[in-house]
Each structure stands twice: as structure tokens, then as C-alpha cells.
Motif scaffolding. Structure first.
Motif, PDB file in Angstrom:
ATOM      1  N   ILE A 161       0.902  -1.162   0.000  1.00  0.00           N
ATOM      2  CA  ILE A 161       0.000   0.000   0.000  1.00  0.00           C
ATOM      3  C   ILE A 161       0.933   1.202   0.000  1.00  0.00           C
ATOM      4  O   ILE A 161       2.023   1.147   0.577  1.00  0.00           O
ATOM      5  N   LEU A 162       0.522   2.263  -0.672  1.00  0.00           N
ATOM      6  CA  LEU A 162       1.460   3.359  -0.906  1.00  0.00           C
ATOM      7  C   LEU A 162       1.425   4.394   0.223  1.00  0.00           C
ATOM      8  O   LEU A 162       0.366   4.884   0.587  1.00  0.00           O
ATOM      9  N   GLY A 163       2.604   4.699   0.781  1.00  0.00           N
ATOM     10  CA  GLY A 163       2.716   5.794   1.745  1.00  0.00           C
ATOM     11  C   GLY A 163       2.560   7.113   0.990  1.00  0.00           C
ATOM     12  O   GLY A 163       3.206   7.316  -0.025  1.00  0.00           O
ATOM     13  N   GLN A 164       1.719   7.988   1.501  1.00  0.00           N
ATOM     14  CA  GLN A 164       1.448   9.225   0.740  1.00  0.00           C
ATOM     15  C   GLN A 164       2.607  10.209   0.819  1.00  0.00           C
ATOM     16  O   GLN A 164       3.116  10.512   1.892  1.00  0.00           O
ATOM     17  N   ARG A 165       3.008  10.684  -0.348  1.00  0.00           N
ATOM     18  CA  ARG A 165       3.998  11.773  -0.396  1.00  0.00           C
ATOM     19  C   ARG A 165       3.262  13.002  -0.919  1.00  0.00           C
ATOM     20  O   ARG A 165       2.806  13.020  -2.067  1.00  0.00           O
TER      21      ARG A 165
END
Ligand code: FNR
Length: 383
Positions: A161-165
């Protein structure tokens, strides 16, 4: 040509030359960027022990990583969109690494495809896999990596799952970039990059577009990734992939002793202690702080490498002294690539090797294999 003496010089050039969208993509961490910052600031907390009057002739920084000979224990980490930092960036980085004698790892999310890089790299490279829900795609890409004679598979475990940048969302990150007014204004000052890009057809995700079911357009990168990656990746699926691959198998993204023990029991050829360069779990511990605990937890049962935060040969030395047998660098070579293409990656590697060699000598050591915690002053409670 400016005199480049350190990675910071390459970073400044990268920023000047490359579109903001892609520089920001490289130079960011998730959410508050705490882990991203601590990856580098924690290295600075470790002090080196200076030793004098020691014979420093005949020094050696060459070693092996998972059995592969390396001119220094540093591999190029997989980095998505490398072909947006410079045209055909993955090919340029692979060539620089091959000539220097260190491994290059191609990301699943690369712009140049596995086949593009295989046709243009003078040496075999490693392939990094993200596990997607589409099992056919996973099967096919493993086969493509085998056909391209990739010499190791690096399975990344910390990005299902993608960590938000924040910057990526604000910049509307896409490959190729959408030509909005702010992008066009930015490109007006980065015309060297634009000219290079016009000269190549490789402007989309070479491994993905047209290969994953239902995907033709990857412009909305963030939502696309969250739709595609397999949220149910577990050890049984990892075992299936390992058996399918049948060659050198490296697990990347381990930051916990219990997970490291499982990986050792599992029989990986190496594990990479990593928090993805601070891009995933914000608030996680830095890799260098966690490294000694993981080394102590697994002993000699599996080769332990580390990445996240390495910006110099001194950092490489500290990681080796803390017990890593190898390291990976991400941004340090991406700065070089964005600054000067293949020559910039070579320069980044030269800088790091020289710093490693000099620092080792000043620590009174002649061989990277002799480095250990005796070379460090480790603050109380560091790990
Ligand atoms: C990454 N990283 C990464 N890892 C991976 O397994 N597959 C990928 O596609 C990417 N993509 C990616 C893009 C960018 C721009 C960065 C900076 C990093 C993580 C990478 O492999 C490595 O773990 C970190 O870069 C290490 O931290 P440093 O050296 O950049 O501080």
C-alpha cells in the motif's frame, strides 16, 4: 564542468536540471517526512574512532554481495521512474554500475523495460519485483526477468500500500508529465532535459503499460498503484515466487527483528534492512538504528544489507561497521543521474568509493571485512 566533490554537489545539479515534479518525487518522504529526515540524521549520530600509526598500505574495499563480486559493497537500489530523471535513465545507470563493478537493480516501475536494459547493459542486472494482484502479470514478469538473464530477484515487501507523499499529489506526478501551465513554465528552464526526452520513445512504464490487465494509461500513478498491488502478500505467496524464480532471492524492506528471523528461516540469500528511504511508514525507525538489532537477531543465518539514508562513503562504512555485509543506495545515484546522466552515476560511485577508502584508512583499517562496532562510538540507547 563544475568540480564535483560530494553527493551534495550532484543533488544541487539534479535540482537545477530536472523538472520539479521528478526532483520532488526523489527528494521526498511520506507524510511528515520524519523517517526520511532521521535516515540521514541518525547516521550523523554515530562517531568514528580515529586510529593512528597503523600501516595503511594495500587497502581493500572489494567484497561480495550474495556471492556476487563487487568493487565495493554498494549496489544501486531499485528506483521507480528513473527514466524520467534522465532520458533512458535505467540504461545509463545500469551501464555506469556495470563498468564500475557494482550491481544495478531495475525496478518493476521503471521507464525502460527489462528487455531494453538487457539489450543495452554490458553486464547482467538484478530485477526488483512488486507483487501485483494480477497473478498472470507476476508470472510473466518473472519469466521476462529470467529470459533477460537477470542474476537476482529482489522482492520488495514494504510497499503493498502506498505511503502518501504530499509533493507528488500536489505536483500531479505522472509519466510522461501532463503538460499543464506550471509544468510548461518549469520545463522552459529545463530545456536540456526536454530535448533529451524528445530523443527517446521511453516515456512510460516499460514493464507495465500494456502488460497489466486493463491498464493503458498510468497517468494517475497513485490510484493506479493502490488498485494494482496485492494487499494480501504473505509468506506463502513469497515462497511461490521464490520457487518460480529459482535463483538468487533477496528480500527488501525488513525493519523488524521478528520479520528478519522469518526471512532467515525462509532461506533468503540476503535481506535488506530498509524503510524504503522514508517513503512508506512515516514514524518508522531509521534503518541504521535498527540494523544492529537485526544483525544480532539473525547472526550468520542470512546476509544482512541495509539502505535508506546513505549519502557518503562514511555512511557506507558506518553501516558495515554496524554489521551489514552490503548496502544499497537510492537517491545518491539518482542525484548523479539527474545531474549528468551516466557520467553522474559514475561520479556518485567514485565519490562514495573514495570516501569509504579514505575513511577506512583514517579508522586504522585496511580491509572492509575487518570493520566492526569497534570502529564506532555508539551513543547510549542508539538502538
Ligand atoms: C525508491 N525505492 C524503491 N524501492 C523499490 O523496491 N522499488 C521501487 O520502485 C522504488 N522506487 C523508489 C523511487 C524513489 C524516487 C526512491 C528515492 C526510492 C526505494 C529504494 O529502493 C531504496 O530503498 C531507497 O532509495 C533507499 O534510501 P536512500 O538511499 O534513497 O536514502
Amino acid at each position: 564542468m563544475p568540480v564535483i566533490t560530494c553527493i551534495e554537489d550532484l543533488k544541487r545539479m539534479h535540482k537545477r536540471r530536472t523538472p520539479k515534479m521528478f526532483y520532488d518525487y526523489a527528494e521526498s518522504g511520506s507524510y511528515t517526512e520524519q523517517t526520511f529526515r532521521e535516515n540521514t540524521s541518525d547516521f550523523a549520530e554515530l562517531r568514528l574512532r580515529q586510529k593512528v600509526a597503523v600501516d595503511m598500505l594495500g587497502r581493500n574495499v572489494a567484497s561480495t554481495m550474495a556471492g556476487f563480486p563487487v568493487t565495493m559493497p554498494v549496489a544501486l537500489a531499485p528506483v521507480g521512474l528513473t527514466g524520467m530523471q534522465a532520458a533512458d535513465g535505467e540504461i545509463k545507470a545500469a551501464r555506469a554500475a556495470a563498468k564500475f563493478g557494482v550491481p544495478f537493480t531495475l525496478s518493476t516501475m521503471s521507464i525502460c523495460s527489462i528487455e531494453d536494459v538487457a539489450a543495452n547493459s554490458p553486464a547482467p542486472f538484478w530485477f526488483q519485483l512488486y507483487v501485483m494482484q494480477d497473478e498472470d502479470f507476476v508470472d510473466r514478469i518473472i519469466q521476462r526477468a529470467k529470459d533477460a538473464k537477470c542474476s537476482a530477484l529482489v522482492l520488495t515487501l514494504d510497499l503493498q500500500i502506498l505511503g502518501q507523499r504530499h509533493k507528488d499529489l500536489k505536483n500531479g506526478l505522472s509519466a510522461p508529465p501532463k503538460l499543464t501551465l506550471p509544468v510548461l513554465l518549469d520545463l522552459a528552464t529545463k530545456w536540456g532535459w526536454g530535448l533529451e526526452m524528445l530523443g527517446t520513445k521511453r516515456r512510460q512504464f516499460g514493464n507495465i503499460v500494456g502488460h497489466v490487465k486493463g491498464v493503458g494509461d498510468t497517468s494517475s500513478l497513485m490510484s493506479w498503484i493502490s488498485d494494482q498491488f496485492d494487499p494480501q502478500l504473505d509468506w506463502s505467496k513469497i515462497a511461490r515466487i521464490r520457487d518460480q524464480w529459482g535463483g538468487k532471492f533477496i528480500l527488501k524492506g525488513i525493519l523488524d527483528e521478528e520479520d528478519a528471523r522469518k526471512a532467515a528461516d525462509f532461506g533468503a540469500d540476503a535481506i535488506v534492512v530498509s524503510n524504503h528511504g522514508g517513503r512508506q511508514l512515516d514514524g518508522a525507525v531509521s534503518s541504521i538504528r535498527m540494523l544492529p538489532r537485526i544483525v544480532d537477531a539473525v547472526g550468520d543465518r542470512v546476509e544482512v544489507w541495509m539502505d535508506s539514508g546513505i549519502r557518503s562513503g562514511q555512511d557506507v562504512l558506518k553501516a558495515l561497521a554496524m554489521g551489514a555485509k552490503g548496502t544499497m543506495i537510492g537517491r545518491s545515484y539518482i542525484y548523479g543521474l539527474g545531474a549528468m546522466g551516466e557520467a553522474g552515476v559514475t561520479r556518485a560511485l567514485e565519490v562514495i568509493r573514495k570516501e569509504l577508502d579514505t575513511t577506512m584508512a583514517l579508522c586504522g583499517e585496511r580491509d572492509v571485512h575487518d570493520l566492526g562496532r569497534h570502529n564506532l562510538l555508539i551513543p547510549k540507547g542508539f538502538s
